[in-house]
Design a protein around this motif. Structure first.
Motif, short mmCIF file in Angstrom:
data_model
loop_
_atom_site.label_atom_id
_atom_site.label_comp_id
_atom_site.label_asym_id
_atom_site.label_seq_id
_atom_site.Cartn_x
_atom_site.Cartn_y
_atom_site.Cartn_z
N VAL A 95 0.85 -1.20 0.00
CA VAL A 95 0.00 0.00 0.00
C VAL A 95 0.88 1.24 0.00
CG1 VAL A 95 -1.78 1.28 1.23
CG2 VAL A 95 -1.80 -1.22 1.25
N ALA A 96 0.53 2.19 -0.86
CA ALA A 96 1.29 3.42 -0.94
C ALA A 96 0.61 4.52 -0.13
CB ALA A 96 1.42 3.87 -2.40
N SER A 97 1.44 5.39 0.44
CA SER A 97 0.92 6.57 1.13
C SER A 97 1.76 7.77 0.74
CB SER A 97 0.94 6.37 2.64
OG SER A 97 2.26 6.13 3.08
N GLY A 98 1.12 8.93 0.68
CA GLY A 98 1.84 10.14 0.33
C GLY A 98 2.01 10.37 -1.16
N TRP A 118 4.49 2.35 -13.18
CA TRP A 118 4.70 0.91 -13.32
C TRP A 118 5.18 0.43 -11.94
CZ3 TRP A 118 5.57 -2.22 -18.05
CH2 TRP A 118 5.12 -1.58 -19.21
N MET A 119 4.86 -0.79 -11.60
CA MET A 119 5.23 -1.31 -10.30
C MET A 119 5.90 -2.67 -10.44
SD MET A 119 4.32 0.98 -8.09
CE MET A 119 4.63 0.00 -6.62
N SER A 120 6.86 -2.94 -9.57
CA SER A 120 7.55 -4.22 -9.59
C SER A 120 7.62 -4.83 -8.19
CB SER A 120 8.99 -4.06 -10.11
OG SER A 120 9.07 -4.14 -11.50
N TRP A 121 7.81 -6.13 -8.17
CA TRP A 121 8.19 -6.86 -6.97
C TRP A 121 9.62 -7.35 -7.17
CZ3 TRP A 121 5.46 -7.06 -2.54
CH2 TRP A 121 4.09 -6.80 -2.58
N LYS A 137 6.47 -7.42 -12.82
CA LYS A 137 6.11 -6.02 -12.97
C LYS A 137 4.76 -5.90 -13.65
CE LYS A 137 9.41 -4.44 -15.65
NZ LYS A 137 10.19 -3.48 -16.47
N ILE A 138 4.13 -4.76 -13.45
CA ILE A 138 2.82 -4.49 -14.02
C ILE A 138 2.77 -3.05 -14.48
CG2 ILE A 138 1.84 -3.90 -11.76
CD1 ILE A 138 -0.78 -5.27 -12.68
N ASN A 139 2.12 -2.81 -15.61
CA ASN A 139 2.03 -1.44 -16.09
C ASN A 139 0.85 -0.72 -15.44
OD1 ASN A 139 -0.11 -2.59 -17.47
ND2 ASN A 139 0.40 -1.65 -19.44
N ARG A 140 0.65 0.53 -15.85
CA ARG A 140 -0.31 1.39 -15.14
C ARG A 140 -1.74 0.85 -15.19
NH1 ARG A 140 2.81 4.72 -18.25
NH2 ARG A 140 4.39 5.97 -17.15
N ASP A 141 -2.14 0.34 -16.36
CA ASP A 141 -3.55 -0.07 -16.47
C ASP A 141 -3.71 -1.59 -16.40
OD1 ASP A 141 -3.92 0.30 -20.12
OD2 ASP A 141 -2.68 -1.01 -18.90
N SER A 142 -2.68 -2.29 -15.94
CA SER A 142 -2.71 -3.73 -15.74
C SER A 142 -2.80 -4.54 -17.03
CB SER A 142 -3.86 -4.15 -14.81
OG SER A 142 -3.77 -3.49 -13.57
N ALA A 166 1.15 -14.26 -9.60
CA ALA A 166 0.35 -13.33 -10.38
C ALA A 166 0.39 -11.95 -9.73
CB ALA A 166 -1.08 -13.82 -10.50
N ILE A 167 0.77 -10.97 -10.51
CA ILE A 167 0.83 -9.59 -10.03
C ILE A 167 -0.46 -8.88 -10.42
CG2 ILE A 167 2.00 -8.73 -12.11
CD1 ILE A 167 3.62 -6.85 -10.27
N SER A 168 -0.94 -8.02 -9.54
CA SER A 168 -2.15 -7.24 -9.84
C SER A 168 -2.10 -5.95 -9.05
CB SER A 168 -3.41 -8.05 -9.50
OG SER A 168 -3.45 -8.34 -8.11
N ARG A 169 -3.04 -5.06 -9.37
CA ARG A 169 -3.09 -3.78 -8.66
C ARG A 169 -4.52 -3.31 -8.56
NH1 ARG A 169 0.75 -0.05 -12.06
NH2 ARG A 169 0.29 1.37 -10.34
N ASP A 170 -4.76 -2.42 -7.62
CA ASP A 170 -6.09 -1.85 -7.41
C ASP A 170 -5.92 -0.34 -7.26
OD1 ASP A 170 -8.48 -0.83 -6.28
OD2 ASP A 170 -8.97 -2.80 -5.45
N HIS A 171 -6.36 0.38 -8.27
CA HIS A 171 -6.18 1.83 -8.24
C HIS A 171 -6.96 2.47 -7.09
CE1 HIS A 171 -3.66 2.12 -11.66
NE2 HIS A 171 -4.56 1.74 -12.54
N ALA A 172 -8.14 2.00 -6.85
CA ALA A 172 -8.97 2.59 -5.79
C ALA A 172 -8.31 2.44 -4.42
CB ALA A 172 -10.34 1.94 -5.78
N GLU A 173 -7.59 1.33 -4.25
CA GLU A 173 -6.94 1.07 -2.97
C GLU A 173 -5.49 1.57 -2.95
OE1 GLU A 173 -8.39 -0.21 -0.26
OE2 GLU A 173 -10.30 -0.28 -1.34
N ASN A 174 -5.01 2.11 -4.09
CA ASN A 174 -3.62 2.56 -4.19
C ASN A 174 -2.67 1.44 -3.77
OD1 ASN A 174 -1.93 4.66 -5.03
ND2 ASN A 174 -1.72 5.53 -2.98
N SER A 175 -2.97 0.24 -4.28
CA SER A 175 -2.28 -0.96 -3.81
C SER A 175 -1.79 -1.86 -4.93
CB SER A 175 -3.22 -1.78 -2.91
OG SER A 175 -3.53 -1.07 -1.72
#
Lengths: 110, 117
Positions: B23-26, B33-36, B50-55, B69-78
């Motif tokens: 989870v990101a803050s600030g 883009w995000m990576s593990w 890694k995952i790009n901005r729109d998955s 499996a990598i995923s993201r949730d924009h609403a949760e900033n996660s």
């Protein structure tokens, strides 16, 4: 894909300069300008110190510099300070969206 | 201050599953883009996924393809990493990181995954 090759250790005296090398292939280091370097102090999170071979993020001292020749990238730390003692990792684009890291070099400041 | 915090690590038996969260803050993670990246005990760094901005674009290191499996949730900033079929050699500290042009800029504090019977 194998990790980029780094010497396991390097050392230098306070105030001296030391260069750490990172060797890959034409499919990674040699083929792209997206080489980055990270500093990881003991027990800490890695920190980006060089990107795109030579560029320094804001706040990184000028003592840190990067270069590349062929399939080998290098990180030079000038004017060594005690706080520079850390593990250093290189990384490179490896085609498509892949990233490959080096095995790391432990820098000891004598 | 831009910060990221991972969670979800723990002890799991070989063959088990875990879901890591970051989870990101600030700041908004959504523009990155995000990576593990993981680090086995006493070992070096290894990019995992890694995952790009729109998955729409996801990439994985060969050793985890078909298991993670990598995923993201924009609403949760996660950001998430679903890990299945865990093996002993998946034992590591897992970091999330913002990525730009194959460089990891902001790193989380890491979460520890231990795979052992």
């Amino acid at each position: 894909q194998s990790a980029l090759t780094q010497s396991p250790s390097a050392s230098g005296s306070l105030g001296q300069s030391v260069t750490i090398s990172c060797t890959g292939t034409s499919n990674d280091v040699g083929g792209y300008n997206y080489v980055s370097w990270y500093q990881q102090r003991p027990g800490k999170v890695p920190k980006l110190i060089i990107y795109e071979i030579t560029r320094r993020p804001s706040g990184v001292p000028y003592r840190f510099s990067g270069s590349k020749s062929g399939n080998t990238a290098s990180l030079t730390v000038s004017g060594l300070q005690a706080e520079d003692e850390a593990d250093y990792y290189c990384a490179s684009s490896a085609g498509d969206n892949n990233v490959i890291f080096g095995g790391g070099t432990k820098l000891t400041v004598l | 201050e831009e910060k990221m915090m991972e969670s979800g690590g723990g002890l799991v038996q070989p063959g088990g599953s875990l879901r890591l969260s970051c989870v990101a803050s600030g700041f908004s993670m959504n523009i990155h883009w995000m990576s593990w990246v993981r680090q086995a005990p006493g070992k070096g760094l290894e990019w995992v996924a890694k995952i790009n901005r729109d998955s729409s674009d996801k990439s994985y290191v060969d050793s985890v393809k078909g298991r993670f499996a990598i995923s993201r949730d924009h609403a949760e900033n996660s950001l998430y990493l679903q890990m299945e079929g865990l093996r002993v050699d998946d034992t590591a500290v897992y970091y999330c990181a913002t990525e730009m042009w194959w460089r990891m800029e902001t790193w989380g504090q890491g979460t520890t995954v231990t795979v052992s019977s």
